[in-house]
Design a protein around this motif. Structure first.
Motif, short mmCIF file in Angstrom:
data_model
loop_
_atom_site.label_atom_id
_atom_site.label_comp_id
_atom_site.label_asym_id
_atom_site.label_seq_id
_atom_site.Cartn_x
_atom_site.Cartn_y
_atom_site.Cartn_z
N HIS A 256 4.59 7.03 3.13
CA HIS A 256 3.97 7.40 1.86
C HIS A 256 3.07 6.27 1.35
O HIS A 256 1.99 6.51 0.81
N LEU A 257 3.52 5.04 1.52
CA LEU A 257 2.85 3.87 0.91
C LEU A 257 1.89 3.15 1.85
O LEU A 257 1.32 2.12 1.48
N LYS A 258 1.69 3.68 3.04
CA LYS A 258 0.96 2.91 4.05
C LYS A 258 -0.47 2.59 3.65
O LYS A 258 -1.03 1.57 4.10
N ASP A 259 -1.11 3.42 2.82
CA ASP A 259 -2.49 3.11 2.42
C ASP A 259 -2.59 2.69 0.95
O ASP A 259 -3.66 2.72 0.36
N SER A 260 -1.47 2.29 0.37
CA SER A 260 -1.48 1.77 -1.00
C SER A 260 -1.95 0.31 -1.00
O SER A 260 -1.62 -0.46 -0.08
N THR A 261 -2.68 -0.08 -2.02
CA THR A 261 -3.10 -1.49 -2.16
C THR A 261 -2.29 -2.19 -3.25
O THR A 261 -2.63 -3.31 -3.64
N LEU A 262 -1.23 -1.53 -3.72
CA LEU A 262 -0.49 -2.09 -4.86
C LEU A 262 0.82 -2.77 -4.45
O LEU A 262 1.19 -3.78 -5.06
N LYS A 467 -6.19 2.72 -6.46
CA LYS A 467 -5.39 1.76 -5.71
C LYS A 467 -4.10 2.36 -5.17
O LYS A 467 -3.49 1.78 -4.26
N ILE A 468 -3.68 3.47 -5.74
CA ILE A 468 -2.44 4.09 -5.28
C ILE A 468 -2.64 4.73 -3.92
O ILE A 468 -3.78 4.97 -3.48
N SER A 469 -1.56 5.02 -3.24
CA SER A 469 -1.64 5.64 -1.92
C SER A 469 -2.24 7.04 -2.04
O SER A 469 -2.23 7.66 -3.11
#
Length: 518
Positions: A256-262, A467-469
């Motif tokens: 789920h978070l793999k492309d999050s920048t946070l 910035k979120i996924s």
């Protein structure tokens, strides 16, 4: 069109109940049912067979005259159609009918083939009998609730038809349906089983899986909002525990978070010399409601998978009495109608769903309390503090609903009360367990809906939409279509909460890969 061949899988169940797929009974299955009826009719001549030529329950000591056998079956159906309380919703009734139909198709019940034909027509036409929540003790099965289904099959009682409550004879006339005529033991075969608790239970498992998927999504999003360190989700940490559920939850959150920048790497911020630091301004570790999600939701997933397995086994089992065995040319008397398997699994399911509601409530509280998160205004208020209230009102709803879940989580499995002149001296209360679990699940949809709205509010305040996924962004966009930013104009929140609840409840479930937590 799905062809039933004597075994239902969760995918079949999902398609028929939620996608309204029509069903057709395989010819081999129909032959099996016919052979069972023919064998029982011949075998029961000059023998004492419970429910064919005897009374029922503690009245089984009374022999029934041949001339009164058919009336016996009608008397059983009519006398036991005695439910009270709230109506069981049509979707759950349809699930119970499908469960009963599948059991009868196994050929262990000795029913006439007309029963199969009429039940199939009712399911395909979405004609569902009126059934009440109260009545079943779950030990000669769901006698009372199933009697209401049987009442419709003999052309009596009431049904839900095109959204209206109608008398059965009126609807049968409109749809050109013919009631069954009792031929041998159809009364007992229809009402003596676990199909209502099992049908409700299977819908409960499907809805619980939807809740779990949304709970994972919300938990991942909160990690982004607070820019948590991501090592509590790492493969290495979670692989060091042997529990499959924990590992799957952690992996799903990582995906789920793999492309999050946070989210942050601990080694980038804390794994370097810091001799000049006395007090760390930022948290070294997050609160448990953020950091321990795999350990909390892992048992939920493992339990859910096992509950589903047991219920699929039950729906594909012969669960009435007696059992007709054509192959060995014998009839066996026993207690396959006893609902302990379903009752215990429903109690387990409502406990883990309650735990999900507790996790959602704690995460919600974390977002609403500025002294905990240190980045958001009180109650994620986007308006004027003091004048506007943000999410303050809905927190009361989430808290009270979670408290109700905690109370409802007491088990039914150990609440046996003898009845039926002590013939049923220990019972399962499985129907009660399934209905209470249904209520707990409905409550949890409300709590998670409130949490999801609050997460979107927080993203709005922090202005981190870019910035979120991508998966969190999809959730943000979906909720934002239903709920505008709650800022300098307070308004009633209940329409928004109900709208998001219905959206989550009706969301698609990737049933083919359900065990992997999509």
């Amino acid at each position: 069109m799905l062809t039933l061949k004597g075994r239902l899988g969760i995918e079949d169940f999902y398609q028929i109940i939620f996608k309204e797929e029509s069903i057709l009974i395989n010819n081999n299955v129909l032959s099996t049912v016919e052979n069972s009826f023919d064998f029982l009719k011949k075998f029961s001549e000059n023998k004492v067979i419970y429910g064919v030529n005897t009374g029922f329950g503690p009245m089984a000591q009374y022999k029934i005259k041949d001339s009164e056998r058919i009336q016996l079956q009608y008397n059983l159906i009519r006398s036991h159609a005695s439910g009270t309380g709230n109506l069981i919703p049509p979707t759950y009734v349809k699930a119970a009918m499908l469960a009963r139909l599948n059991t009868l198709c196994l050929g262990h019940s000795g029913v006439h083939i007309s029963v199969i034909a009429l039940m199939t027509s009712l399911i395909n036409k979405n004609i569902t009998p009126i059934i009440y929540e109260h009545g079943g003790v779950g030990a000669s099965g769901d006698l009372v609730q199933l009697a209401h289904i049987a009442l419709v099959l003999i052309g009596e009682g009431e049904v839900m038809y095109k959204g209206e409550r109608r008398n059965t004879p009126e609807v049968f006339k409109i749809e050109n349906l013919t009631p069954i005529s009792i031929a041998l033991r159809e009364g007992l075969a229809l009402i003596n089983g676990t199909s209502v608790m099992t049908g409700i239970g299977l819908i409960n498992t499907i809805n619980a899986r939807k809740l779990l998927n949304w709970m994972i999504c919300c938990s991942a999003a909160i990690n982004e909002i607070v820019q948590a360190y991501d090592d509590h989700l790492s493969h290495e940490l979670n692989q060091s525990k042997k529990h499959l559920g924990q590992r799957k939850i952690a992996k799903t959150m990582r995906d789920h978070l793999k492309d999050s920048t946070l989210t942050r790497k601990r080694e980038h911020h804390l794994y370097h010399p810091n001799n000049d630091v006395t007090i760390f301004e930022e948290k070294v570790q997050e609160y448990y409601s953020l950091r321990c999600v795999p350990q909390i939701l892992g048992p939920v997933l493992d339990t859910l998978n096992n509950v589903e397995k047991i219920l699929i086994e039950e729906v594909n089992s012969a669960n009435d009495n007696p059992i007709v065995d054509v192959e060995n040319e014998h009839v066996y008397h026993g207690g396959n109608f006893h609902g302990d398997y379903v009752s215990l699994e429903m109690d387990k399911l409502k406990m883990v769903v309650t735990k999900m509601s507790m996790l959602a409530e704690r995460q919600l509280n974390y977002l609403l309390n500025p002294h905990l998160n240190n980045i958001l205004p009180p109650f994620v208020n986007l308006g004027t503090l003091g004048l506007n209230f943000g999410m303050q009102g809905v927190q009361f709803t989430a808290t009270s609903t979670t408290a109700e879940n905690q109370m409802l989580s007491n088990p039914m499995y150990v609440h046996s009360i003898p009845n039926n002149n002590d013939n049923q001296d220990i019972v399962s209360m499985g129907t009660n367990a399934a209905n209470i679990t249904k209520k707990v699940i409905e409550n949890t949809f409300e709590v998670i809906a409130i949490e999801a709205i609050t997460i979107v509010q927080a993203i709005e305040y922090l202005k981190v939409q870019d910035k979120i996924s991508s998966k969190t962004k999809k959730m943000y966009d979906d909720i934002r279509k239903l709920v505008p930013p709650i800022s300098d104009k307070d308004e009633p929140m209940y329409p928004y909460v109900n709208s998001v609840k219905n959206f989550i409840l009706n969301s698609e479930l990737e049933i083919d890969n359900h065990s992997q937590v999509n």
